[in-house]
Design an enzyme around this catalytic site. Structure first.
Site, mmCIF file in Angstrom:
data_model
loop_
_atom_site.group_PDB
_atom_site.id
_atom_site.type_symbol
_atom_site.label_atom_id
_atom_site.label_comp_id
_atom_site.label_asym_id
_atom_site.label_seq_id
_atom_site.Cartn_x
_atom_site.Cartn_y
_atom_site.Cartn_z
ATOM 1 N N ASP A 86 0.847 -1.113 0.008
ATOM 2 C CA ASP A 86 0.165 0.161 0.059
ATOM 3 C C ASP A 86 0.862 1.279 -0.044
ATOM 4 O OD1 ASP A 86 1.011 -0.237 2.607
ATOM 5 O OD2 ASP A 86 -0.849 0.753 3.668
ATOM 6 N N GLU B 66 3.348 1.837 2.512
ATOM 7 C CA GLU B 66 4.529 0.425 2.466
ATOM 8 C C GLU B 66 4.685 -0.560 3.477
ATOM 9 O OE1 GLU B 66 7.476 4.139 2.588
ATOM 10 O OE2 GLU B 66 7.727 3.456 0.702
HETATM 11 C C1 NOJ Z 1 8.547 3.575 6.426
HETATM 12 C C2 NOJ Z 1 7.323 3.869 5.896
HETATM 13 O O1 NOJ Z 1 7.391 4.579 4.620
HETATM 14 C C3 NOJ Z 1 6.362 4.101 6.665
HETATM 15 O O2 NOJ Z 1 4.988 4.344 5.925
HETATM 16 C C4 NOJ Z 1 5.935 2.861 7.681
HETATM 17 O O3 NOJ Z 1 4.922 2.905 8.488
HETATM 18 C C5 NOJ Z 1 7.400 2.663 8.322
HETATM 19 N N1 NOJ Z 1 8.461 2.508 7.529
HETATM 20 C C6 NOJ Z 1 7.159 1.073 9.045
HETATM 21 O O4 NOJ Z 1 7.177 0.138 8.232
HETATM 22 C C1 NOJ Z 2 5.960 6.996 4.543
HETATM 23 C C2 NOJ Z 2 5.102 7.193 3.849
HETATM 24 O O1 NOJ Z 2 4.120 6.229 4.357
HETATM 25 C C3 NOJ Z 2 4.838 6.996 2.434
HETATM 26 O O2 NOJ Z 2 3.489 7.180 1.769
HETATM 27 C C4 NOJ Z 2 5.821 7.987 1.792
HETATM 28 O O3 NOJ Z 2 6.065 7.681 0.251
HETATM 29 C C5 NOJ Z 2 7.181 7.964 2.442
HETATM 30 N N1 NOJ Z 2 7.131 8.156 3.906
HETATM 31 C C6 NOJ Z 2 8.220 9.035 1.907
HETATM 32 O O4 NOJ Z 2 7.565 10.228 2.001
#
Ligand code: NOJ
Ligand code: NOJ
Length: 488
Positions: A212, A215
């Site tokens: 999603d 991520e």
């Molecule tokens: C970094 C991701 O971009 C974020 O969306 C996520 O919640 C954390 N890692 C933990 O998996």
């Molecule tokens: C974490 C977010 O969950 C993700 O959607 C985004 O792409 C990355 N950070 C980078 O900003």
């Protein structure tokens, strides 16, 4: 004997106390009157706009990569994310198309050209996803080879949606056709151009599950699917114009099938569009079925002449209302009156911007998305000239902040210029403003926007200067201006 673990914990404790101290100091400065929250709303909106454009440009690299944030550690966000950059490039596009003088136009066009060139290179770069589903790359364009939530399939769709708008703009020019064909859409198979390659990828892979936008979870996602559908429909329109008729037919066919899949995300029992289907992750994760990603999907896939899961769809309104309810009581900072609640990604979130074993926080981009939604919804009603209220969306309307609405009922049909219609439009604008007021309250002196807002203390935390945070403020403010322009 005191173990290392314990010492580490104590040290960590001291460090976080220190951090809280530093931030508390920042928050207290409001009393001397130098914080944005002391400015009038309109003055702040203007200053925040200028600051937000600068914040985006700070993340634009001369060779065409866009960093998500300049932060290189805790957290390390100094990468080119396909999703973030695919959204941000649309702002560069509008800055370019709206620029009055030639110098500015050339400045933004150069960024667009470099981005297109860089993104095309990424399409050809071997990576661990084995295709266009690779979510992020190093800033120099080399693949990221550590473990990550891959593949992610929304990025190519967002990039295509943004660049198709650029293609239309260029096509209206004298030499535009040639430029579009050689840089964006060649209509060939296999293709050598960015948009066409993205569209081919989407139309061939949308059935495969992916991670999603957060991520974290593999499955079939409303967000990913709704933006894929938008990219395919916009792509089909462009393909028609460029004489690629077979492709236009094929993209539309896939978009129709995506619609069938998307309808299945509606869960009537909880009156909510659920973010993910067919996941293997255990059901304690997102057990409430609430996720701001659904609202982002509706915004990012919006098209003024398309009614499919549009803002005024009662399923969407009910979902938005339930998400808001899910956050209202969750964050201590939401106890402030007179402001809309701060909104996060999803209530069970455990990522605090640094690590994932914490309680999640509100997100800047989610608060801005809620503001944007209300402005856009008002504009959509104005365009339709009527507000129809079904039983599914009734709670959304009943909870709007206005005494004039006590008599509205399911089955209600309120025409433009009726008392109820006017009250609804005014209430929507007021609600949009209340979300931006919420953001304003938490913005530090230098107007920088980070990814998250501490749920207890209200200071910004997580990735600083996040391009997507700035973007979300700008698009919300833009929709506010559009609504105000309709003289309501
Ligand atoms: C970094 C991701 O971009 C974020 O969306 C996520 O919640 C954390 N890692 C933990 O998996
Ligand atoms: C974490 C977010 O969950 C993700 O959607 C985004 O792409 C990355 N950070 C980078 O900003």
């Amino acid at each position: 004997m005191v173990g290392f673990g314990k010492i580490f914990k104590i040290l960590l404790g001291c460090l976080s106390l220190l951090m809280v101290g530093v931030h508390a100091e920042i928050v207290n400065k409001s009393e001397v009157g130098s914080l944005p929250r002391e400015l009038t709303f309109e003055v702040w909106l203007n200053q925040q706009s200028t600051r937000s454009i600068a914040g985006i440009l700070q993340n634009v690299m001369p060779h065409g990569a866009f960093s998500a944030s300049p932060s290189k550690q805790n957290p390390d966000y100094f990468y080119h994310w396909v999703r973030d950059s695919g959204l941000v490039i649309d702002k560069i596009r509008s800055l370019y198309t709206e620029a009055q003088d030639e110098e500015k136009q050339a400045f933004y066009k150069n960024i667009l050209d470099k981005f297109i060139e860089f993104s095309r290179r990424l399409q050809l770069t071997e990576n661990l996803s084995g295709g266009l589903g690779e979510p992020k790359f190093h800033i120099d364009g080399s693949p990221y080879n550590l473990s990550w939530g891959r593949p992610q399939h929304d990025g190519p769709a967002l990039r295509a949606i943004s660049l198709i708008k650029l293609a239309h703009h260029e096509l209206a020019k004298k030499d535009g056709l040639q430029w579009v064909k050689s840089n964006l859409y060649d209509g060939k198979l296999p293709s050598n151009t960015l948009i066409k390659v993205d569209l081919e990828f989407i139309s061939d892979h949308w059935r495969q599950s992916s991670f999603d936008l957060w991520e974290e979870i593999k499955g079939d996602h409303f967000y990913t699917r709704l933006v894929q559908r938008r990219a395919l429909l916009d792509g089909a329109e462009l393909a028609d114009i460029l004489g690629d008729l077979g492709a236009a037919f094929w993209y539309r066919l896939q978009a129709r099938q995506l619609e069938i899949a998307l309808q299945k995300h509606w869960n009537a029992k909880i009156a909510t569009i659920v973010p993910t289907l067919h996941t293997t992750r255990d059901d304690r994760y997102k057990r409430a079925g609430l996720d701001s990603a659904v609202i982002l999907a509706v915004l990012h896939a919006h098209h003024y002449s398309d009614t499919f899961f549009t803002l005024s769809d009662e399923k969407v309104l009910s979902t938005l209302r339930n998400i808001r309810k899910g956050f209202e009581k969750l964050y201590p900072i939401n106890n402030h009156q007179n402001m809309a609640p701060a909104i996060g990604r999803y209530p069970e979130d455990s990522y605090d911007g640094y690590s994932s074993d914490q309680q999640g926080n509100p997100w800047t981009l989610a608060i801005c998305a809620f503001a944007e939604f209300h402005y856009r919804l008002a504009s959509e009603f104005m365009q339709k000239g009527v507000v129809q209220i079904g039983s599914i969306a009734l709670p959304f309307f009943q909870e709007l902040d206005t005494a004039d609405l006590i008599h509205i009922k399911a089955g209600g049909h309120y025409q433009k210029n009726s008392r109820e219609f006017d009250a609804i439009i005014r209430a929507l604008r007021k609600t949009g403003d209340a979300y931006l007021e919420r953001l304003k309250y938490h913005v530090p002196e230098d107007l920088s926007l980070a990814e998250q807002i501490n749920k207890d203390k209200g200071y910004m935390q997580g990735a600083p200067d996040l391009a997507w945070s700035y973007l979300s403020f700008l698009t919300a403010n833009e929709q506010r201006n559009i609504l105000i322009g309709t003289k309501y």
